[in-house]
Write an enzyme that holds these catalytic residues in place. Structure first.
Site, PDB file in Angstrom:
ATOM      1  N   VAL A  83      14.041  -8.954 -35.394  1.00 57.63           N
ATOM      2  CA  VAL A  83      14.894  -7.844 -34.949  1.00 57.63           C
ATOM      3  C   VAL A  83      14.043  -6.666 -34.461  1.00 57.63           C
ATOM      4  O   VAL A  83      14.538  -5.564 -34.292  1.00 57.63           O
ATOM      5  CB  VAL A  83      15.840  -7.371 -36.089  1.00 57.63           C
ATOM      6  CG1 VAL A  83      16.776  -8.501 -36.509  1.00 57.63           C
ATOM      7  CG2 VAL A  83      15.075  -6.836 -37.297  1.00 57.63           C
ATOM      8  N   HIS A  99      19.225 -12.934 -34.436  1.00 53.23           N
ATOM      9  CA  HIS A  99      19.675 -12.201 -35.628  1.00 53.23           C
ATOM     10  C   HIS A  99      19.951 -10.735 -35.321  1.00 53.23           C
ATOM     11  O   HIS A  99      19.911  -9.883 -36.205  1.00 53.23           O
ATOM     12  CB  HIS A  99      18.642 -12.331 -36.758  1.00 53.23           C
ATOM     13  CG  HIS A  99      18.584 -13.727 -37.318  1.00 53.23           C
ATOM     14  ND1 HIS A  99      17.466 -14.245 -37.923  1.00 53.23           N
ATOM     15  CD2 HIS A  99      19.516 -14.710 -37.349  1.00 53.23           C
ATOM     16  CE1 HIS A  99      17.713 -15.496 -38.300  1.00 53.23           C
ATOM     17  NE2 HIS A  99      18.946 -15.801 -37.969  1.00 53.23           N
ATOM     18  N   CYS A 132      33.891   8.762 -36.535  1.00 53.92           N
ATOM     19  CA  CYS A 132      35.131   8.499 -37.274  1.00 53.92           C
ATOM     20  C   CYS A 132      34.894   8.517 -38.784  1.00 53.92           C
ATOM     21  O   CYS A 132      35.798   8.238 -39.562  1.00 53.92           O
ATOM     22  CB  CYS A 132      35.729   7.157 -36.843  1.00 53.92           C
ATOM     23  SG  CYS A 132      34.926   5.719 -37.565  1.00 53.92           S
ATOM     24  N   THR A 170       7.520 -19.787 -37.186  1.00 53.48           N
ATOM     25  CA  THR A 170       8.755 -20.000 -37.944  1.00 53.48           C
ATOM     26  C   THR A 170       8.877 -21.465 -38.342  1.00 53.48           C
ATOM     27  O   THR A 170       8.488 -22.354 -37.583  1.00 53.48           O
ATOM     28  CB  THR A 170      10.007 -19.597 -37.139  1.00 53.48           C
ATOM     29  OG1 THR A 170      11.176 -19.907 -37.911  1.00 53.48           O
ATOM     30  CG2 THR A 170      10.107 -20.313 -35.803  1.00 53.48           C
TER      31      THR A 170
HETATM   32 ZN    ZN Z   1      33.601   4.655 -35.991  1.00 53.87          ZN
END
Ligand code: ZN
Length: 230
Positions: A83, A99, A132, A170
């Protein structure tokens, strides 16, 4: 296809090795999506540590070797389980992030996405929140979450369409990443494995096993290819 092994020499310890993120934080406790839902403040301690490891890292000669291979026209797609975005920073242009990526944060309530930088700068110490007010989650795949649909499809197409698949750093034994080298092999690809130690792939799908560090082996491989085409 790459995994944690290619980024070790960039200073990101393999997750399960000493000093790695799963050595410092028990993944059963910190990396399950249920844990994020029930106690995001706790899980963000792990995410900050991961962000610090990844944030300081630079591409190493292994990443740069793969980018060079793309410029030479021999590498089309990188499928990575990492990542850390080091493949993109090295110069590869077609990277499937199996991922997810640490670069963005997403709101699980309203879906709004943020750059990690813009959020963590303003909100150091506190858990980052969306407009939010819901807690934000990095756009990485937690245990218990599905692999992003688009990544699955693109990885499968790349695996089934390639002539050669290199598996680097890996063991690719965890489902569904484990299916990728097998899909390539079934469709006639030659599989080259670059790993420090033999893996379950070595005696099953691997045609050529290059034992050693990707940091030294990949630049040598690219150099050898350059010599044969010049
Ligand atoms: Zn939100």
């Amino acid at each position: 296809m790459t995994g944690a092994g290619i980024s070790v020499d960039s200073g990101i310890p393999d997750f399960r090795s000493p000093g790695g993120i799963w050595d410092l934080f028990d993944p059963m406790e910190y990396a399950q999506i249920e844990a994020f839902h029930s106690n995001p403040e706790k899980v963000w301690k792990m995410l900050r540590a991961l962000g610090d490891m990844v944030g300081d890292a630079e591409p190493n000669p292994g990443h740069l070797g793969l980018a060079h291979l793309e410029r030479l026209g021999f590498l089309k797609t990188v499928i990575t389980q990492n990542v850390d975005r080091l493949h993109q920073r090295a110069g590869n242009t077609d990277v499937v992030e199996f991922h997810g990526s640490d670069e963005h944060l997403v709101c699980l309530r309203c879906g709004k996405r943020y750059e990690r930088q813009e959020v963590s700068q303003e909100d150091k110490g506190a858990v980052p929140r969306c407009e939010c007010n819901a807690v934000l989650k990095p756009d990485v795949v937690f245990f218990g979450e599905p692999i992003p649909e688009q990544a699955l499809v693109r990885a499968d197409m790349a695996a089934r369409g390639c002539k050669v698949m290199m598996v680097v750093g890996t063991s690719a034994v965890v489902f569904p990443a484990s299916q990728i080298p097998f899909a390539a092999k079934r469709n006639g690809a030659t599989v080259i494995e670059v790993n420090l130690e033999a893996t379950p792939l070595t005696d099953s799908v691997t045609d050529f096993f290059l034992k050693g560090s990707s940091t030294s082996l990949l630049p040598s491989l690219v150099e050898a290819i350059e010599k044969t085409i010049l």
